[in-house]
Design an enzyme around this catalytic site. Structure first.
Site, PDB file in Angstrom:
ATOM      1  N   GLY A  32       0.820  -1.205   0.000  1.00 46.23           N
ATOM      2  CA  GLY A  32       0.000   0.000   0.000  1.00 46.23           C
ATOM      3  C   GLY A  32       0.849   1.247   0.000  1.00 46.23           C
ATOM      4  CG  ASP A 146     -14.980   1.708   2.554  1.00 41.51           C
ATOM      5  OD1 ASP A 146     -15.766   2.044   1.653  1.00 41.51           O
ATOM      6  OD2 ASP A 146     -13.746   1.690   2.397  1.00 41.51           O
TER       7      ASP A 146
END
Length: 370
Positions: A32, A146
């Site tokens: 990431g 989410d």
């Protein structure tokens, strides 16, 4: 990776705090903006996990420290069969580490992109498993905010697990949330309304709306509303007011009713609890104890052989380079070997086509995100 990590096999004291040296790093599976994810094995128990590294300096530079701390705090209080559970967290001078359940079945986004056809039976079980997870979060006063295919991972048998608590929030009692948080195509109308006029705030029903959007997308291959990250908020609210959701004529009536009740715009009227879901006639035959125990076999089982093939492809095509060896060969007047790697010109050709060279795709790069 953190600094000065020893790779010797230490003798562990069961009262000793778990740290990096308690794990053997097997391979990296994702990266990431401020960290990476690796498959690891705990040296004493031999159990396999996913380990997430987060570089402290990069977290500070990106103002993400608060999110990391909140995610850690939330995950420490959670344990459920349909969540990605946290097992250990620790730090060294450079990095923060989170060790979580290892799930190698890929996320639902990957499988959608592979044009997997999810049957009504498959989605019906997903909804039930995710409803149990959302009910657990609700009891712990947590809104995930989410829920989407990207954040739902499959285990090797095909059961679903919710991951990524990066923007989750804790609400107590009748408290409401007021911040704009989530992924636009999956966000409930009341979240956008808060942004526009303050509104009355929003609560747990936002996650059940996202569940409805996700279930619809799995069945149809696209979402009920044509909303993208760049779609203006006023345009999105207009869609909710004037557009009707189209349900496939081949879906059974019970599934359509379930989706309609999840995609009800008024949060007060929306299905938003396990009791609500269990009251739907379409799910009257569901054995909820068997669901909780993962005793029901999912209709879709991920192809783990495909993952292994991806990893083997990377192993073969990875370009090996040693500048020191090259300079030594040149100084000795010997002919330097080619540096295309084990795959030679084949690998080079792939790089020259200008296409996406991410061989692993979503299965490998996202399968163990925490």
């Amino acid at each position: 990776m953190g600094g000065n990590h020893s790779h010797k096999l230490p003798a562990f004291d069961e009262n000793e705090e778990v740290n990096f040296d308690h794990f053997q790093i097997l391979r990296a599976i994702g990266k990431g903006s401020f960290g990476k994810v690796c498959i690891v094995q705990k040296r004493d128990t031999k159990k396999m996990y996913a380990m997430k590294y987060m570089n402290k300096q990069k977290c500070i530079e990106r103002d993400e420290v608060g999110n990391v701390f909140r995610e850690l705090q939330i995950m420490q209080g959670l344990e459920h069969p349909f969540l990605v559970n946290l097992w250990y967290s620790f730090q060294d001078e450079e990095d923060m580490f989170m060790v979580v359940d290892l799930l190698l079945g890929g996320d639902l986004r990957f499988h959608l992109q592979q044009n997997v056809h999810f049957t009504e039976g498959a989605v019906k079980l997903y909804v039930c498993e995710l409803a149990l997870a959302l009910e657990h979060l609700q009891r712990c006063h947590i809104m995930h905010r989410d829920i989407k295919p990207d954040n739902i991972l499959l285990d090797e048998h095909g059961h679903v697990h919710i991951t990524d608590f990066n923007i989750a929030t804790v609400v107590k009692g009748a408290e409401k949330a007021f911040s704009m948080a989530g992924t636009k195509p999956y966000m409930a109308p009341e979240v956008f309304q808060v942004y526009v006029d303050g509104g009355p705030g929003y609560s747990y029903p936002v996650d059940w709306w996202s569940l409805g959007v996700t279930a619809y997308e799995l069945l149809r291959g696209w979402r009920p509303y044509e909303i993208h990250s760049a779609t203006p908020i006023d345009e999105i609210l207009s869609m909710f007011k004037v557009e009707r959701v189209h349900y496939s004529s081949v879906w059974c009536r019970g599934m359509v009713t379930l989706l309609k009740k999840l995609l009800t715009k008024d949060p007060e009227s929306r299905l938003s609890s396990l009791h609500d879901i269990q009251s739907v006639p379409y799910l009257a035959d569901m054995n909820w104890d068997a669901v909780f125990k993962k005793a029901l076999m999912p209709a879709f089982v991920p192809n783990n052989e495909q993952l292994q093939q991806c990893l083997e492809t990377v192993r073969k095509e990875f370009i090996i380079f040693n500048r020191e060896k090259l300079q030594r060969q040149e100084s000795q007047g010997s002919q330097p070997s080619h540096i295309e790697g084990r795959a030679g010109g084949q690998a080079q050709g792939k790089l020259q086509d200008g296409g996406n060279n991410n061989i692993l795709g979503h299965t490998c790069s996202r399968s163990c995100r925490s």
